[in-house]
Enzyme design. Structure first.
Site, PDB file in Angstrom:
ATOM      1  N   GLU A  86     -17.418  10.122   5.505  1.00  0.00           N
ATOM      2  CA  GLU A  86     -16.783   8.817   5.705  1.00  0.00           C
ATOM      3  C   GLU A  86     -15.914   8.497   4.502  1.00  0.00           C
ATOM      4  O   GLU A  86     -16.265   8.798   3.362  1.00  0.00           O
ATOM      5  CB  GLU A  86     -17.830   7.719   5.908  1.00  0.00           C
ATOM      6  CG  GLU A  86     -18.806   7.566   4.754  1.00  0.00           C
ATOM      7  CD  GLU A  86     -19.760   6.392   4.910  1.00  0.00           C
ATOM      8  OE1 GLU A  86     -19.618   5.603   5.857  1.00  0.00           O
ATOM      9  OE2 GLU A  86     -20.648   6.266   4.054  1.00  0.00           O
TER      10      GLU A  86
ATOM     11  N   ASP B 208       0.866  -1.170   0.000  1.00  0.00           N
ATOM     12  CA  ASP B 208       0.000   0.000   0.000  1.00  0.00           C
ATOM     13  C   ASP B 208       0.910   1.229   0.000  1.00  0.00           C
ATOM     14  O   ASP B 208       2.106   1.151   0.279  1.00  0.00           O
ATOM     15  CB  ASP B 208      -0.929  -0.007   1.218  1.00  0.00           C
ATOM     16  CG  ASP B 208      -2.224   0.751   0.943  1.00  0.00           C
ATOM     17  OD1 ASP B 208      -2.229   1.621   0.058  1.00  0.00           O
ATOM     18  OD2 ASP B 208      -3.229   0.489   1.635  1.00  0.00           O
TER      19      ASP B 208
END
Length: 718
Positions: free
Chosen positions: A461, A258
């Protein structure tokens, strides 16, 4: 150490440019031509050009979560959690095929125009996200396929198959299963967090979807997660990368970190002393490609004796193999996908797929007194709410852009019959508090129906740093609606409004009293570019809702263990014992379905033998519609902790009024096996219960209007 190229052989012996040769030979030949510095220049996502070999720069970082993302024009499909609510793997594979068509067309057009591609313009797509959505507070849960490992595996595998295509030689795009593994928040801790998980939970919950994508869907890449799992950084984990992925699952593709995760190994996890040690640790464990950072220091790692050039060659062989599979070193005329025209991007066929997915994703959670569909006799409709005209709630996160983004207001305006009064008022803000003085509160009293478009937004979110209005770096600290929305809906109802509550979001919302006081509740997720049309068609009855929840909606945070606790006890429908607000698999229709005649071929079976069964599904209502039949298994005699229920199969079925169908299914020995405390999958003798219905087993679903399920018990003998 000599850093000079090997003598260039004659053109006739350039093996890596010969499409007829096996990829392993072509990769070996190419590696032999590269200097060490050229090799290191290929070890991060932004791989450098090698001009002397006419190899252009290439960036591995591409996004395709629900359409080609961050790369200009594309068809915008519903967010992944919305696609999960379709419970339709056939549709999902079609969508992913459309996404990869658009990615191919855009890639080749960019190559023709620029001669190279940059970030987000390539064919290596870092999707799908098959992490388990174990906690409703996680802002990135919207990127997943829900809380169930079986549903996640089925839907994620379909997405991989669509992205990668079915050509015997070439990949259309290269899919990537992420984030490996045991990764689901909190966002603010992800760079230093240590996810502690038992072997049982690891293999029963967190790994099965990844295993399916690797061993059955042949996903080309796997992305390591930011966090540690049981003390090991995921991007340098012996357990995850060496033993499980490369060993037990025999993964042949490449592993990418990542973005910035390798820096976390020393800066966040403090497992190594510096960037050079982090690079060496990750490379030795089999992380083949670094996103953004760290692998620029591989030369220093060689000088310190921490790795060898052979370690670099091993990883480069995997990443180059992916590029060869994508046809990047072959003449375009040899690669069939290179001929996909740019006209596919946002084409009518793809828009129709986006519409179909949006319709099938919508979940009808309540419909008191058949409030929906909106009556043809309605004379006045009021549309209110902060999300009624919002573009943001169509998109979710990791999105593309399109010149045809239909908001809820646009969809309803297009659909409402002439002669029906339609008014619009924003009503209240998305989140911040303000004193509610709005004409809509009085106007709603005279409307036949008030459509209140409330809920969440990608501003509230999402990923760390992405959700600008989140109060917890992308996560939610509360799972209710923002207080200002609650107060506004309450005032609407107190004034006599007949409210249809339309909710947007990528995660569960605890509704409290609102569940009881509104007439109907529709969950629309982040529905993509056709969301407005899809919602309008459902509200007015041109389409029948058929979505099912891919996750449990709890009643409150009090029902949920602490966010940082990765133990599955008390989480998801599989382990939670408290009554939910809306259960996993739940979703109403405008018609009614019944389940009957569940018949097993035998009530006793020897361990290792399958059990065929069949059941009847009948449309007992008055509308032609889809139902998603769900099959669950419960181990009644397990020697350790097992799920209360496990989804083992599902099927979307279309039936006319009065029509019935007999659906066959086979319970395999693998489905009967449990995961023991050591993490091993074993089949124990004993009693099992199979339950078939339109929702996960439990009284709550039936109370809310789900069909009464049918069940049978059978015995497995030694």
């Amino acid at each position: 150490m000599v850093d000079s190229p090997s003598p260039e052989p004659a053109e006739s012996s350039v093996v890596y440019l010969d499409p007829s040769r096996p990829i392993v030979e072509r990769v070996r030949d190419l590696l032999a031509r590269l200097t060490l510095s050229e090799k290191i220049g290929q070890m991060r996502n932004s791989a450098q050009a090698i001009p002397r070999l006419n190899i252009p720069a290439y960036d591995y970082w591409g996004e395709a979560l629900h359409g080609v993302a961050r790369n200009g024009r594309a068809t915008v499909f519903p967010q992944a959690i919305g696609m999960a609510a379709t419970w339709d793997p056939v549709l999902i594979q079609k969508i992913a095929s459309a996404v990869s068509d658009e990615a191919r067309a855009k890639f080749h057009e960019t190559l023709r125009r620029k001669g190279s591609t940059a970030i987000y313009q390539g064919l290596t797509m870092w999707s799908p996200n098959v992490n388990i959505f174990r906690d409703p507070r996680w802002g990135r849960g919207q990127e997943t396929w829900g809380e169930d490992p079986f549903l996640t595996g089925e839907m994620g595998a379909a997405y991989v198959l669509g992205l990668q295509g079915d050509h015997p030689k070439y990949l259309k795009t290269a899919a990537c299963a992420k984030h490996f593994a045991v990764h689901s928040g909190p966002e603010k801790l992800r760079h230093s967090f240590n996810a502690k998980v038992s072997p049982r939970d690891l293999h029963a919950t967190y790994l099965p979807a990844f295993k399916k994508l690797v061993t059955e869907a042949n996903v080309e890449a796997v992305m390591g997660a930011y966090n540690r799992t049981n003390d090991e950084p995921c991007c340098a984990s012996e357990l995850l990368l060496v033993k499980t992925l490369r060993g037990d699952w025999a993964f042949q593709g490449h592993v990418v970190s990542d973005c910035g995760a390798l820096t976390d190994i020393h800066a966040g996890h403090h497992v190594t002393n510096d960037v050079v040690e982090s690079a060496a640790l990750a490379l030795r464990a089999g992380c083949d490609l670094s996103c953004i950072c760290t692998y620029d220091h591989l030369g220093e790692a060689i000088e310190r004796g921490l790795i060898t050039e052979a370690d670099i060659d091993r990883s480069l062989a995997r990443t180059f193999a992916t590029r060869f599979k994508l046809g990047m070193f072959d003449p375009p005329e040899d690669v069939p996908y290179a001929a996909i025209p740019l006209s596919v991007v946002g084409c009518a066929e793809h828009r129709q797929l986006a519409y179909e997915a949006a319709v099938k994703s919508i979940v009808l959670l309540k419909n008191s007194g058949n409030t929906l569909p909106i009556s043809e006799q309605a004379q006045k409709i009021l549309l209110v709410g902060p999300n009624a005209a919002s573009i943001d709630v169509l998109l979710g996160n990791y999105y593309g852009l399109n010149d045809s983004l239909t908001t809820f207001m646009q969809g309803i305006v297009t659909r409402v019959p002439e002669g029906v009064g339609l008014g619009y008022r924003p009503g209240c803000p998305l989140t911040q508090e303000s004193e509610l003085k709005d004409w809509s509160l009085s106007e709603s009293q005279t409307a036949d129906v008030t459509i209140a478009c409330m809920g969440l937004s990608p501003l509230l979110e999402g990923e760390e740093g992405d959700a600008s209005m989140s109060d917890d770096q992308g996560d939610r600290t509360q799972i209710t609606l923002p207080p200002v929305q609650i107060e506004y809906v309450r005032k609407l109802v107190q004034g006599g409004a007949k409210v249809v509550l339309v909710l947007t979001g990528g995660s569960p919302i605890a509704l409290g009293e609102l569940e009881d006081i509104v007439q109907a509740i529709v969950y629309a997720w982040y529905p993509g570019q056709e969301g407005g049309k899809a919602l309008a068609d459902v509200l007015f009855g041109d389409a029948i809702p058929s979505g099912k929840l891919p996750l449990t909606f709890p009643k409150s945070l009090e029902q949920i263990p602490p966010f940082e606790d990765y133990d599955m006890t008390g989480r998801t429908y599989r382990y939670a014992t408290e009554e939910p607000l809306f259960p996993f698999g739940f979703g109403l229709s405008y018609t009614r379905f019944s389940y009957s005649d569940l018949t097993l071929d035998t009530s006793t079976v020897r361990a290792g033998e399958p059990i065929p069964l069949r059941f009847t599904l009948t449309n007992t209502g008055s509308s032609e519609a889809d139902e998603v039949s769900q099959i669950y298994l419960t181990d009644l005699d397990a020697s350790t902790v097992v799920p209360l229920h496990s989804l083992i199969g599902f099927q979307r079925v279309h039936l006319k009024p009065g029509e019935h169908t007999v659906i066959p299914f086979t319970i395999t020995p693998e489905m009967m096996a449990l995961v023991n405390d050591a993490g091993d999958r074993v089949l124990e003798p004993g009693e099992f219960r199979v339950t078939v219905g339109g929702c996960s087993p439990g009284e709550r679903g039936v109370q809310l209007g789900a069909p009464v399920p049918v069940s049978q018990i059978f015995t497995v003998t030694a």
